[in-house]
Scaffold this motif. Structure first.
Motif, PDB file in Angstrom:
ATOM      1  N   GLN A 158     -37.602  48.346  34.350  1.00  0.00           N
ATOM      2  CA  GLN A 158     -38.960  47.892  34.039  1.00  0.00           C
ATOM      3  C   GLN A 158     -39.262  46.664  34.874  1.00  0.00           C
ATOM      4  O   GLN A 158     -38.417  46.202  35.595  1.00  0.00           O
ATOM      5  N   LYS A 159     -40.470  46.178  34.808  1.00  0.00           N
ATOM      6  CA  LYS A 159     -40.933  45.037  35.606  1.00  0.00           C
ATOM      7  C   LYS A 159     -40.971  45.406  37.082  1.00  0.00           C
ATOM      8  O   LYS A 159     -39.949  45.446  37.757  1.00  0.00           O
ATOM      9  N   GLU A 160     -42.148  45.728  37.565  1.00  0.00           N
ATOM     10  CA  GLU A 160     -42.310  46.153  38.953  1.00  0.00           C
ATOM     11  C   GLU A 160     -43.244  45.227  39.725  1.00  0.00           C
ATOM     12  O   GLU A 160     -44.109  44.576  39.148  1.00  0.00           O
ATOM     13  N   TRP A 161     -43.059  45.219  41.034  1.00  0.00           N
ATOM     14  CA  TRP A 161     -43.909  44.532  42.001  1.00  0.00           C
ATOM     15  C   TRP A 161     -45.349  44.972  41.800  1.00  0.00           C
ATOM     16  O   TRP A 161     -45.610  46.150  41.565  1.00  0.00           O
ATOM     17  N   LYS A 162     -46.291  44.040  41.912  1.00  0.00           N
ATOM     18  CA  LYS A 162     -47.708  44.341  41.717  1.00  0.00           C
ATOM     19  C   LYS A 162     -48.533  44.195  42.990  1.00  0.00           C
ATOM     20  O   LYS A 162     -49.737  44.323  42.961  1.00  0.00           O
ATOM     21  N   GLY A 163     -47.887  43.936  44.115  1.00  0.00           N
ATOM     22  CA  GLY A 163     -48.597  43.705  45.370  1.00  0.00           C
ATOM     23  C   GLY A 163     -48.800  44.971  46.180  1.00  0.00           C
ATOM     24  O   GLY A 163     -48.805  46.087  45.648  1.00  0.00           O
ATOM     25  N   ALA A 164     -48.970  44.788  47.497  1.00  0.00           N
ATOM     26  CA  ALA A 164     -49.185  45.906  48.419  1.00  0.00           C
ATOM     27  C   ALA A 164     -48.052  46.915  48.307  1.00  0.00           C
ATOM     28  O   ALA A 164     -46.885  46.544  48.240  1.00  0.00           O
ATOM     29  N   TRP A 165     -48.403  48.165  48.244  1.00  0.00           N
ATOM     30  CA  TRP A 165     -47.505  49.314  48.137  1.00  0.00           C
ATOM     31  C   TRP A 165     -46.883  49.470  46.754  1.00  0.00           C
ATOM     32  O   TRP A 165     -45.994  50.277  46.562  1.00  0.00           O
ATOM     33  N   SER A 166     -47.356  48.713  45.770  1.00  0.00           N
ATOM     34  CA  SER A 166     -46.909  48.942  44.395  1.00  0.00           C
ATOM     35  C   SER A 166     -47.511  50.261  43.905  1.00  0.00           C
ATOM     36  O   SER A 166     -48.356  50.862  44.576  1.00  0.00           O
ATOM     37  N   ASP A 167     -47.090  50.715  42.751  1.00  0.00           N
ATOM     38  CA  ASP A 167     -47.518  52.024  42.254  1.00  0.00           C
ATOM     39  C   ASP A 167     -49.032  52.230  42.276  1.00  0.00           C
ATOM     40  O   ASP A 167     -49.503  53.299  42.632  1.00  0.00           O
ATOM     41  N   SER A 168     -49.780  51.234  41.886  1.00  0.00           N
ATOM     42  CA  SER A 168     -51.234  51.422  41.772  1.00  0.00           C
ATOM     43  C   SER A 168     -52.027  50.794  42.919  1.00  0.00           C
ATOM     44  O   SER A 168     -53.240  50.650  42.822  1.00  0.00           O
ATOM     45  N   SER A 169     -51.369  50.443  44.007  1.00  0.00           N
ATOM     46  CA  SER A 169     -52.074  49.754  45.097  1.00  0.00           C
ATOM     47  C   SER A 169     -52.919  50.724  45.928  1.00  0.00           C
ATOM     48  O   SER A 169     -52.583  51.901  46.073  1.00  0.00           O
ATOM     49  N   PRO A 170     -53.999  50.236  46.490  1.00  0.00           N
ATOM     50  CA  PRO A 170     -54.884  51.094  47.305  1.00  0.00           C
ATOM     51  C   PRO A 170     -54.245  51.540  48.615  1.00  0.00           C
ATOM     52  O   PRO A 170     -54.703  52.517  49.215  1.00  0.00           O
ATOM     53  N   GLU A 171     -53.177  50.895  49.053  1.00  0.00           N
ATOM     54  CA  GLU A 171     -52.525  51.257  50.312  1.00  0.00           C
ATOM     55  C   GLU A 171     -52.081  52.715  50.332  1.00  0.00           C
ATOM     56  O   GLU A 171     -52.083  53.356  51.382  1.00  0.00           O
ATOM     57  N   TRP A 172     -51.700  53.265  49.193  1.00  0.00           N
ATOM     58  CA  TRP A 172     -51.241  54.660  49.143  1.00  0.00           C
ATOM     59  C   TRP A 172     -52.345  55.633  49.523  1.00  0.00           C
ATOM     60  O   TRP A 172     -52.062  56.775  49.892  1.00  0.00           O
ATOM     61  N   GLY A 173     -53.584  55.218  49.488  1.00  0.00           N
ATOM     62  CA  GLY A 173     -54.699  56.065  49.887  1.00  0.00           C
ATOM     63  C   GLY A 173     -54.737  56.322  51.385  1.00  0.00           C
ATOM     64  O   GLY A 173     -55.462  57.207  51.841  1.00  0.00           O
ATOM     65  N   TYR A 174     -53.962  55.595  52.158  1.00  0.00           N
ATOM     66  CA  TYR A 174     -53.921  55.748  53.611  1.00  0.00           C
ATOM     67  C   TYR A 174     -52.715  56.551  54.087  1.00  0.00           C
ATOM     68  O   TYR A 174     -52.422  56.604  55.272  1.00  0.00           O
ATOM     69  N   ILE A 175     -52.022  57.172  53.140  1.00  0.00           N
ATOM     70  CA  ILE A 175     -50.865  58.025  53.430  1.00  0.00           C
ATOM     71  C   ILE A 175     -51.220  59.435  52.950  1.00  0.00           C
ATOM     72  O   ILE A 175     -51.795  59.602  51.876  1.00  0.00           O
ATOM     73  N   SER A 176     -50.842  60.434  53.710  1.00  0.00           N
ATOM     74  CA  SER A 176     -51.165  61.815  53.322  1.00  0.00           C
ATOM     75  C   SER A 176     -50.424  62.218  52.041  1.00  0.00           C
ATOM     76  O   SER A 176     -49.348  61.696  51.742  1.00  0.00           O
ATOM     77  N   GLU A 177     -51.018  63.140  51.301  1.00  0.00           N
ATOM     78  CA  GLU A 177     -50.384  63.647  50.079  1.00  0.00           C
ATOM     79  C   GLU A 177     -49.038  64.296  50.406  1.00  0.00           C
ATOM     80  O   GLU A 177     -48.084  64.151  49.653  1.00  0.00           O
ATOM     81  N   LYS A 178     -48.986  64.987  51.526  1.00  0.00           N
ATOM     82  CA  LYS A 178     -47.743  65.638  51.951  1.00  0.00           C
ATOM     83  C   LYS A 178     -46.632  64.606  52.129  1.00  0.00           C
ATOM     84  O   LYS A 178     -45.507  64.787  51.669  1.00  0.00           O
ATOM     85  N   GLU A 179     -46.957  63.510  52.814  1.00  0.00           N
ATOM     86  CA  GLU A 179     -45.946  62.475  53.055  1.00  0.00           C
ATOM     87  C   GLU A 179     -45.534  61.795  51.749  1.00  0.00           C
ATOM     88  O   GLU A 179     -44.365  61.474  51.546  1.00  0.00           O
TER      89      GLU A 179
END
Length: 81
Positions: A41-62
């Motif tokens: 438990q206790k996770e990073w909340k910054g860039a590339w965290s589970d809910s960060s918008p950065e994941w929107g720039y990676i393909s679903e396949k990847e």
């Protein structure tokens, strides 16, 4: 701490890889590190965290290929830069 990390805590690196990013300001390979909190438990909340918008720039396949999961399981990704 506010960013989700526990000060003085030991984390484990579980994977290092490059992802293909397709962002208006950056296109290309970006190194990421997957990190695990042994407490589960206790996770990073910054860039590339589970809910960060950065994941929107990676393909679903990847995302599937790297094994991305969006769970409060203590495992998270961080940018290597």
């Amino acid at each position: 701490m506010e960013n989700g990390l526990v000060m003085g805590h030991a984390y484990t690196i579980t994977k290092v890889l490059e992802v293909n990013v397709n962002h208006p300001n950056f296109k290309g390979k970006l190194p990421l590190i997957r990190i695990r909190n042994p407490w589960g438990q206790k996770e990073w909340k910054g860039a590339w965290s589970d809910s960060s918008p950065e994941w929107g720039y990676i393909s679903e396949k990847e995302k599937r290929e790297i094994g991305l999961t969006i769970d409060d399981d203590g495992e998270f990704w961080m940018d290597e830069r």
